[in-house]
Design a protein around this motif. Structure first.
Motif, short mmCIF file in Angstrom:
data_model
loop_
_atom_site.label_atom_id
_atom_site.label_comp_id
_atom_site.label_asym_id
_atom_site.label_seq_id
_atom_site.Cartn_x
_atom_site.Cartn_y
_atom_site.Cartn_z
N VAL A 206 0.84 -1.20 0.00
CA VAL A 206 0.00 0.00 0.00
C VAL A 206 0.88 1.25 0.00
CG1 VAL A 206 -1.71 1.32 1.30
CG2 VAL A 206 -1.94 -1.16 1.09
N ALA A 207 1.95 1.24 0.81
CA ALA A 207 2.85 2.40 0.85
C ALA A 207 3.54 2.61 -0.49
CB ALA A 207 3.89 2.21 1.95
N THR A 208 3.96 1.51 -1.13
CA THR A 208 4.61 1.61 -2.43
C THR A 208 3.66 2.14 -3.49
OG1 THR A 208 6.12 -0.21 -1.90
CG2 THR A 208 5.83 0.32 -4.22
N ALA A 333 8.44 7.17 2.60
CA ALA A 333 7.41 6.43 1.88
C ALA A 333 7.98 5.75 0.64
CB ALA A 333 6.26 7.36 1.49
N TRP A 334 8.91 6.42 -0.02
CA TRP A 334 9.52 5.86 -1.23
C TRP A 334 10.61 4.84 -0.92
CZ3 TRP A 334 9.91 6.74 -6.70
CH2 TRP A 334 8.81 7.41 -7.24
N SER A 335 11.12 4.85 0.32
CA SER A 335 12.31 4.04 0.63
C SER A 335 12.07 2.55 0.46
CB SER A 335 12.79 4.35 2.05
OG SER A 335 11.82 3.93 3.02
N ILE A 336 10.86 2.07 0.78
CA ILE A 336 10.59 0.64 0.68
C ILE A 336 10.73 0.16 -0.76
CG2 ILE A 336 8.86 -1.15 1.04
CD1 ILE A 336 9.98 0.00 3.61
N PHE A 337 10.10 0.88 -1.67
CA PHE A 337 10.14 0.49 -3.08
C PHE A 337 11.52 0.73 -3.69
CE2 PHE A 337 9.58 3.48 -6.82
CZ PHE A 337 10.02 2.57 -7.77
N VAL A 338 12.06 1.94 -3.53
CA VAL A 338 13.33 2.27 -4.17
C VAL A 338 14.47 1.45 -3.56
CG1 VAL A 338 15.01 4.09 -4.61
CG2 VAL A 338 12.58 4.59 -4.79
N GLY A 339 14.49 1.34 -2.22
CA GLY A 339 15.56 0.59 -1.57
C GLY A 339 15.60 -0.85 -2.01
N SER A 340 14.44 -1.50 -2.07
CA SER A 340 14.40 -2.91 -2.48
C SER A 340 14.78 -3.06 -3.95
CB SER A 340 13.02 -3.51 -2.20
OG SER A 340 12.00 -2.77 -2.84
N ALA A 421 7.94 11.99 -19.15
CA ALA A 421 7.46 10.70 -19.65
C ALA A 421 8.44 9.59 -19.33
CB ALA A 421 7.22 10.78 -21.15
N GLY A 422 9.73 9.88 -19.45
CA GLY A 422 10.75 8.89 -19.13
C GLY A 422 10.73 8.52 -17.66
N TYR A 423 10.57 9.53 -16.81
CA TYR A 423 10.48 9.27 -15.37
C TYR A 423 9.24 8.41 -15.07
CZ TYR A 423 14.15 12.46 -13.69
OH TYR A 423 15.33 13.06 -13.40
N ILE A 424 8.13 8.71 -15.75
CA ILE A 424 6.91 7.93 -15.51
C ILE A 424 7.12 6.47 -15.89
CG2 ILE A 424 4.53 7.57 -16.29
CD1 ILE A 424 4.26 10.60 -16.56
N VAL A 425 7.72 6.24 -17.06
CA VAL A 425 7.93 4.87 -17.52
C VAL A 425 8.87 4.11 -16.58
CG1 VAL A 425 8.92 3.43 -19.35
CG2 VAL A 425 7.43 5.36 -19.94
N THR A 426 10.01 4.73 -16.23
CA THR A 426 10.98 4.02 -15.38
C THR A 426 10.43 3.81 -13.98
OG1 THR A 426 12.06 6.16 -14.93
CG2 THR A 426 13.02 4.78 -16.63
N SER A 427 9.75 4.82 -13.42
CA SER A 427 9.17 4.66 -12.08
C SER A 427 8.07 3.62 -12.08
CB SER A 427 8.62 6.00 -11.58
OG SER A 427 9.63 6.96 -11.45
N LEU A 428 7.19 3.67 -13.10
CA LEU A 428 6.11 2.70 -13.19
C LEU A 428 6.66 1.29 -13.40
CD1 LEU A 428 3.02 2.39 -13.27
CD2 LEU A 428 3.12 2.72 -15.74
N ASP A 429 7.64 1.18 -14.30
CA ASP A 429 8.27 -0.11 -14.57
C ASP A 429 8.85 -0.73 -13.30
OD1 ASP A 429 7.84 -0.81 -17.14
OD2 ASP A 429 9.80 -0.26 -17.90
N SER A 430 9.69 0.03 -12.64
CA SER A 430 10.41 -0.51 -11.48
C SER A 430 9.47 -0.75 -10.31
CB SER A 430 11.54 0.44 -11.06
OG SER A 430 11.05 1.75 -10.90
N ALA A 431 8.49 0.15 -10.12
CA ALA A 431 7.54 -0.04 -9.02
C ALA A 431 6.71 -1.29 -9.24
CB ALA A 431 6.62 1.18 -8.90
N VAL A 432 6.23 -1.47 -10.46
CA VAL A 432 5.42 -2.67 -10.76
C VAL A 432 6.27 -3.93 -10.61
CG1 VAL A 432 4.35 -3.90 -12.69
CG2 VAL A 432 3.73 -1.54 -12.22
N PHE A 433 7.52 -3.84 -11.03
CA PHE A 433 8.42 -4.99 -10.89
C PHE A 433 8.53 -5.39 -9.42
CE2 PHE A 433 12.40 -7.26 -10.56
CZ PHE A 433 12.49 -7.97 -11.75
N MET A 434 8.74 -4.41 -8.53
CA MET A 434 8.92 -4.73 -7.12
C MET A 434 7.59 -5.11 -6.45
SD MET A 434 12.07 -4.69 -6.80
CE MET A 434 11.92 -5.23 -5.10
N ILE A 435 6.50 -4.44 -6.81
CA ILE A 435 5.20 -4.78 -6.23
C ILE A 435 4.84 -6.22 -6.56
CG2 ILE A 435 2.72 -4.32 -6.35
CD1 ILE A 435 3.44 -1.35 -6.78
#
Length: 531
Positions: A206-208, A333-340, A421-435
Motif C-alpha cells: 500500500v505504501a509503495t 514512503a519511497w524508501s521501501i520500493f526504491v531501496g528494495s 514521460a521517461g520518469y513515468i515509464v521508469t518509475s512505473l516499470d520498477s515499481a510494478v516490478f517490485m510490487i
C-alpha cells in the motif's frame, strides 16, 4: 485454473493470492472515491498530511539524522566491503545502466517539479525570524534548503538503509521468500506472531502504491500544465492520450523484462535529462544561475547540520515540519520500493559501491540540476512571473510559466515532456516490478501479474487529474510514511545481527574487487557487455 494463470498467480499460495486481492481492492476503492468524489478525497488526504506533519514532523527530522549516522557506520566500517549476494556474486549490470536505473527510479519528476516550486515557495514564505543563516540572501537560503532536502543529506538518509537491509538479508544471507517481510528475519520468527509478516507485506504494498501514485499524479498534472499553457492544447484529453501511449510502452517493457525494458528506459531518460539541462544553460539566465548556485552551495555546505536539524521551536508557522518534515516523510514512503529495487539491481556490488551509486554520484547530478533550475526561476525577470503563476494556479503552472518566458522555451518544454514521460515509464516499470515481486515472493515476477499492477497504477495516476488540489496528491505519500518510520530502525538492527554472521566473507574479500572499475575480466564480463 485459467483465472490464476490470467492474473499471474498460478504458482502462489493462498496468502499471496489474498494479499494481491486485498491490496488491489484497497487501491481501487481509493481510486473510485477519487473519480466520483474528488473533493472528499482531496480534503481527507490533505487533512491526514497536516496531522502527520504537525505532530510528527519533528520525529522525521530526528529519525533522518539517526539513520544518517547508522548508514555512515555501516558504509565506512569493515561491513562496507560486504558484497550483495555473497563474495562470489557478479554484477548483473554495467556502470552506466546501473547508475541510470538507480537515478531515474530514485527521483522521478520531483527534480523538475520541486526544483521550481520549493525555491519559489521559500522565497515567498521564508523561515520565521531569526533566520537560520543570518546574512544569507533569501534566494541562496531557499536553494540551500533545496540542496538539503533533495541532494544531501536527504539522499543518504532514507533509500540506503532499506537497500542495505534488503541486500544483506535477502541476497547475502539468503532467505526463502523475496518479500519486504523477509527483512524481519533474525528479529521476529514468522510463526511466533501469526500474520505479522503478511501485514508487513500488505502495508509495504500500500505504501509503495501510494508513493508511486504520488509521482504519477504530479507528473500527470505537470505534463497537462505544459501542454495546455505552453502549446495551447486541450491538456486533459491529450494527457490521457499520452498516458495511454506510455501504457503501451510500459506493456512492451513488461515483456522485455528488467535487463531490456527498465534498463533501456532509464538510459534514454538520462540522455533527455542531460540534453534539457544543457539547453537550459544556453537559453537561461546563465550568469545568475552559476553565481546563485555557487553562493547557495556555500550556505549549504557551511550550515548543513544547522539546516538539517532546523525545527523553528515555539513558532506557530510549523515551517520546518512543512518542509524538512514533509521531505523526510516523502523519502521514507519511497524508501521501501526504491531501496528494495536498488538492492535488486546491485547484486554483485559492495555496500560501498552501492553508496557511491545511490548517494555520491546522484549528489553531484542533483546538485547540478537544482543549481540550474533554481537559478533559472529565481533570476530577475523570472522570479516575479513564476511566483504569480504558482500563486494563481499551483506548482505545475509555475513550471509552464517559466518555460513560456524563456527563449526557445517550446524546445525546452518538449525536452521536459520527454523527461517527465521517461520518469513515468521508469518509475512505473520498477515499481510494478517490485510490487509484483513482493506479491509473488519471486525476484523475477511474471509479466502477466506485472501488467495487472501496471494497469492499476496507471488508472490511479489518471484519477489524480481530477483532484482539485496538487497538495492532495503529495499527501498520500506523507501519510503512508508514518507507520514505516519505526520499521526502518528495526530492519537496520536485523541487518546488523545478520551481517555479523558474515564476517568471514568480508575477511575473505578479494582485493581485486574493491572498486567500481577494477574487476577481473570474468567477473565483470556480463556487466560490461550490457553497456
Amino acid at each position: 485454473m485459467r483465472t490464476w494463470f490470467f492474473l499471474g498467480l498460478e504458482e502462489t499460495s493462498w496468502s499471496e493470492k489474498i494479499l494481491f486481492f486485498v491490496t488491489m481492492a484497497a487501491i481501487l476503492a481509493l481510486g473510485v472515491i477519487g473519480v466520483f468524489s474528488p473533493s472528499l478525497l482531496s480534503a481527507t488526504l490533505t487533512g491526514a498530511k497536516a496531522w502527520v506533519l504537525t505532530y510528527f514532523g519533528w520525529w522525521f527530522i530526528l529519525l533522518g539524522f539517526v539513520l544518517l549516522i547508522i548508514v555512515f557506520v555501516f558504509i565506512f566500517s569493515r561491513y562496507g566491503r560486504l558484497r550483495i549476494g555473497g563474495p562470489n556474486a557478479e554484477p548483473e549490470f554495467g556502470l552506466f545502466s546501473w547508475l541510470s536505473m538507480v537515478f531515474t527510479v530514485g527521483f522521478g519528476a520531483s527534480i523538475l517539479i520541486w526544483g521550481v516550486a520549493e525555491p519559489i515557495s521559500i522565497v515567498q514564505s521564508p523561515p520565521p525570524k531569526p533566520s537560520p543563516v543570518p546574512g544569507a540572501s533569501v534566494e541562496s537560503l531557499a536553494l540551500a534548503f533545496m540542496f538539503i532536502h533533495e541532494v544531501f543529506p536527504g539522499l543518504a538518509m532514507w533509500y540506503l538503509p532499506v537497500a542495505m537491509a534488503f541486500g544483506i538479508i535477502v541476497y547475502t544471507h539468503g532467505v526463502d521468500e523475496y518479500k519486504i517481510s523477509s527483512m524481519l528475519t533474525g528479529i521476529v520468527d514468522e510463526d511466533r506472531i501469526p500474520g505479522l509478516y503478511w501485514l508487513v507485506d500488505l502495508a509495504a504494498l500500500v505504501a509503495t502504491v501510494g508513493g508511486i501514485s504520488t509521482t504519477l499524479g504530479f507528473s500527470a498534472q505537470t505534463m497537462a500544465a505544459i501542454l495546455s499553457r505552453v502549446f495551447h492544447l486541450e491538456a486533459t484529453l491529450l494527457t490521457y492520450a499520452v498516458f495511454a501511449l506510455i501504457g503501451v510502452v510500459f506493456l512492451g517493457d513488461v515483456w522485455l523484462g528488467l535487463r531490456q525494458g527498465i534498463r533501456n528506459a532509464a538510459r534514454a531518460t538520462m540522455v533527455f535529462i542531460v540534453a534539457s539541462m544543457a539547453l537550459l544553460v544556453v537559453v537561461g539566465p546563465t550568469l545568475y544561475m552559476f553565481e546563485l548556485g555557487l553562493d547557495a552551495t556555500g550556505v549549504w555546505l557551511s550550515e548543513m547540520l544547522r539546516l538539517s536539524l532546523y525545527t523553528t521551536p515555539g513558532s506557530e508557522s510549523n515551517w520546518a515540519a512543512n518542509w524538512t518534515g514533509f521531505w523526510w516523510a516523502w523519502w521514507a514512503a519511497w524508501s521501501i520500493f526504491v531501496g528494495s529495487f536498488v538492492a535488486r539491481v546491485s547484486k554483485g556490488r559492495t555496500l560501498r559501491e552501492m553508496f557511491a551509486v545511490l548517494v555520491v554520484a546522484p549528489t553531484f547530478l542533483t546538485w547540478i540540476q537544482h543549481s540550474l533550475i533554481g537559478g533559472w526561476v529565481l533570476a530577475p525577470g523570472y522570479q516575479g512571473p513564476v511566483s504569480e503563476a504558482m500563486a494563481a494556479a499551483g506548482k505545475p503552472a509555475a513550471i509552464a510559466k517559466a518555460l513560456q518566458i524563456t527563449p526557445l522555451g517550446t524546445v525546452l518544454a518538449v525536452l521536459f515532456v520527454f523527461v517527465i514521460a521517461g520518469y513515468i515509464v521508469t518509475s512505473l516499470d520498477s515499481a510494478v516490478f517490485m510490487i509484483s515481486a513482493i506479491t509473488l515472493g519471486n525476484e523475477n515476477p511474471n509479466p502477466r501479474n506485472r501488467a495487472w499492477w501496471g494497469a492499476l497504477l496507471a488508472f490511479f495516476g489518471m484519477v489524480s487529474l481530477e483532484l482539485e488540489e496538487f497538495s492532495a496528491i503529495e499527501s498520500l505519500s506523507v501519510t503512508m510514511a508514518l507507520p514505516f518510520s519505526l520499521f526502518l530502525l528495526v530492519i537496520l538492527y536485523g541487518s546488523y545481527a545478520i551481517i555479523s554472521e558474515h564476517g568471514r566473507d568480508i575477511d575473505a574479500y578479494d582485493s581485486e574487487h574493491r572498486t567500481l572499475i577494477t574487476r577481473d575480466s570474468n567477473s565483470d564480463s556480463a556487466a560490461t557487455d550490457d553497456d
